[in-house]
Design an enzyme around this catalytic site. Structure first.
Site, PDB file in Angstrom:
ATOM      1  N   SER A  70      41.419   9.095  -2.761  1.00 43.69           N
ATOM      2  CA  SER A  70      40.929   8.462  -3.985  1.00 43.69           C
ATOM      3  C   SER A  70      39.453   8.748  -4.237  1.00 43.69           C
ATOM      4  O   SER A  70      38.659   8.849  -3.295  1.00 43.69           O
ATOM      5  CB  SER A  70      41.144   6.947  -3.922  1.00 43.69           C
ATOM      6  N   GLU A 102      54.154   7.184   3.447  1.00 37.93           N
ATOM      7  CA  GLU A 102      53.566   5.878   3.159  1.00 37.93           C
ATOM      8  C   GLU A 102      54.501   5.034   2.306  1.00 37.93           C
ATOM      9  O   GLU A 102      54.590   3.832   2.477  1.00 37.93           O
ATOM     10  CB  GLU A 102      52.231   6.049   2.443  1.00 37.93           C
TER      11      GLU A 102
END
Length: 381
Positions: free
Chosen positions: A131, A246
């Site tokens: 990110s 994930e």
């Protein structure tokens, strides 16, 4: 019938073995809030699991794992949650559930031989550098740059929300290696040592209290080209392999632990609080349905990398955790000892707000479900 009975006996023996080991080895002291002490705690717990033969249960045997079946992994997660073992969503999570599986799937023999044993043995921690301030859920828009110079990548840019970057040894880093391109085809996934010159880490205190997240700045950081995983400009495919883990079963122990906590909340709720008991009863049913969905998904995915339907589990758990923690606050009250402190319900309530952001926002998860699971058309731009 005989084979079925033998399988049940084998699973039962495995459950007893796991329960006995966990009861004897789970740390009695809770994890420190953050910083070097939390690093020592997490690595010590990983080392203890490795020494006991309980590290890398899902990893293939040829890379040092146990290669257990999904059913055996589910049993382990059930016993892990029952024993109130340390949260699996700690500083070891990225190494065990992101970096390790990605290296197994996409790494070179040299990368696997160097990194995988250290992860399993509890010698190193990893963080994630995906990110950015202008590219969170939209990873295709990352702007941190990496230019090839000889046998190195020179990296400049800025990442944010990198959990545990202040105590990590390595980072799975997603960079743009073709600044002129606007597509995801220009991205590269690279192993970045966190001690390189030019890296600056700034911890961020969350509203829940700990310095869990970090900003990371890169100023002409030189990383060997040999650290690229999956090939230059092929980082999108590598990253998707990472995120698929994930969004799969990595957080199963957290889910099981939360369903156990719902039972405790119901037991603590007075009979006269009928509206709250009804709310908790619905949460019990919701938790069990998510748990059943997760088990089915795990068993269906045993022969391959989890697909996009894992987003259904990720989104369901995220919103479930927020509803459970809110109910706990309503049950005990803000001033109650059960709510106060780093390991109280107040911390969990505040921390749960991140669940619908981390690992892809709730909106992104709904888009994935709509487009890749349900086959719905994309909306107008």
């Amino acid at each position: 019938m005989g084979t079925h009975s033998a399988n049940e006996d084998s699973i039962g023996a495995f459950r007893r073995e796991a329960r006995t080991w966990l009861e004897a080895n789970v740390p009695h002291q809770p994890s420190p809030e953050d910083g070097p002490e939390s690093r020592d705690y997490v690595l010590a717990w990983q080392r203890k699991q490795a020494q006991g033969g309980w590290a890398g249960l899902a990893w293939p045997k040829d890379v040092g794992g146990r290669g257990l079946s999904v059913l055996e992994q589910i049993v382990w997660f059930e016993e892990y949650a029952r024993a109130s073992a340390p949260s699996p969503l700690n500083a070891s999570f990225v190494a065990l559930n992101h970096a390790g599986p990605t290296l197994i799937a996409c790494g070179s023999p040299e990368q696997k031989a160097f990194h995988l044993p250290k992860i399993l043995a509890g010698e190193v921690l990893w963080c994630q550098g995906f990110s950015e301030p202008g590219a969170g859920s939209d990873l295709a828009s990352v702007r941190t740059r990496g230019r090839v110079e000889g046998d190195s990548l020179i990296i400049d840019g800025h990442k944010i929300w990198s959990s545990f970057a202040d105590i990590a040894d390595w980072q799975e880093l997603l960079i743009r290696t073709d600044p002129s391109a606007r597509t995801s085809a220009a991205l590269t996934w690279v192993i970045c040592p966190m001690n390189l010159p030019g890296i600056t880490v700034r911890p961020i205190r969350t509203m829940a209290g700990p310095h869990k997240y970090c900003e990371v700045f890169y100023d002409s950081v030189r990383v060997p080209l040999a650290n690229v995983v999956g090939g230059v400009n092929n980082g999108w495919a590598t990253a998707m392999s990472t995120l698929s883990f994930e969004r799969g079963t990595a957080g199963l122990a957290l889910l099981i632990g939360l369903t156990i906590k719902v039972e405790h909340l119901l037991a603590a709720c007075p009979a006269h609080r009928s509206e709250l008991r009804l709310r908790l009863g619905r949460l019990r049913a919701e938790g069990q349905s998510i748990r059943a969905m997760t088990y089915r998904f795990a068993l269906d995915s045993e022969n391959g990398v989890p697909d996009a339907s894992g987003s259904m589990i990720r989104l369901s758990f995220a919103e479930f955790s927020q509803r459970v923690t809110a109910a706990a606050i309503d049950l005990y009250g803000i001033e109650a000892p059960e709510v106060a402190g780093m390991h109280g319900w107040g911390h969990d309530y505040l921390d749960a707000f991140s669940e619908t952001i981390a690992g892809g926002t709730a909106e992104i998860q709904r888009n994935i479900i709509a487009e890749r699971v349900l086959g719905l058309p994309k909306g107008p731009r």
